[in-house]
Enzyme design. Structure first.
Site, PDB file in Angstrom:
ATOM      1  N   GLU A   2     -17.764  45.679  96.690  1.00 30.86           N
ATOM      2  CA  GLU A   2     -18.164  44.438  96.004  1.00 30.86           C
ATOM      3  C   GLU A   2     -18.217  43.263  96.976  1.00 30.86           C
ATOM      4  O   GLU A   2     -18.961  42.314  96.767  1.00 30.86           O
ATOM      5  CB  GLU A   2     -17.195  44.143  94.858  1.00 30.86           C
ATOM      6  N   ASP A  34     -12.664  47.402  96.443  1.00 32.78           N
ATOM      7  CA  ASP A  34     -12.479  47.160  97.879  1.00 32.78           C
ATOM      8  C   ASP A  34     -11.608  45.943  98.167  1.00 32.78           C
ATOM      9  O   ASP A  34     -11.434  45.061  97.332  1.00 32.78           O
ATOM     10  CB  ASP A  34     -13.832  47.030  98.586  1.00 32.78           C
TER      11      ASP A  34
HETATM   12 ZN   LIG Z   1     -13.770  40.161  95.267  1.00 32.35          ZN
END
Ligand SMILES: [Zn+2]
Length: 149
Positions: free
Chosen positions: A141, A83
């Protein structure tokens, strides 16, 4: 040639391809748990190497297995997060974010492309090591609770 030398040789051969993957991912950043295009790209890339990824884990996550000789001997996992962050990219580079307000500013484009490159190399060399390598492409994350929980 020993295994380490083979890995190094393949890594060198593939460095331009891995860099191109990194630039592609950098230009198409997606926020946590919205990594739909990234997930598709990772799945297609893994399939192009000959792997069969399991998709849709926590929606956008993926797992793929590389089975070496005697695959149940041991298993190691390698993980990359996918991400990006809600940041406007100020860089003026050819691979600048095409998704305004979203940027790979934490290096997850590097993590994902590096794990893809690793996947390709280890899959090609799978008959030369024992055990199984589990590749985990983790969503979300940057969020808590995130894609690792
Ligand atoms: Zn990161």
């Amino acid at each position: 040639m020993d295994l380490i030398t083979k890995i190094k040789t393949l890594a060198k051969d593939q460095s331009a391809k891995i860099l191109a993957m990194r630039h592609h991912l950098h230009s198409q950043p997606e926020l946590s748990f919205q990594e739909f295009e990234t997930s598709k790209y990772v799945a297609e890339t893994l399939r192009s190497f000959g792997l069969q990824p399991q998709t849709g884990i926590a929606n956008t996550g993926l797992v793929a297995l590389i089975e070496g000789r005697n695959p149940s001997a041991k298993v190691i996992a390698l993980r990359a997060d996918m991400d990006a962050l809600p940041i406007v990219e100020a860089n003026d580079v050819p691979y600048k974010s095409k998704n305004p307000g979203v940027m790979h500013a934490c290096g997850h484009d590097v993590h994902t492309s590096s794990l893809l490159g690793t996947a390709n190399i280890l899959y090609q060399l799978r008959h030369e090591f024992e055990g199984t390598v589990k590749l985990i492409f983790q969503p979300g994350e940057e969020k808590a609770p995130g894609g690792a929980s």
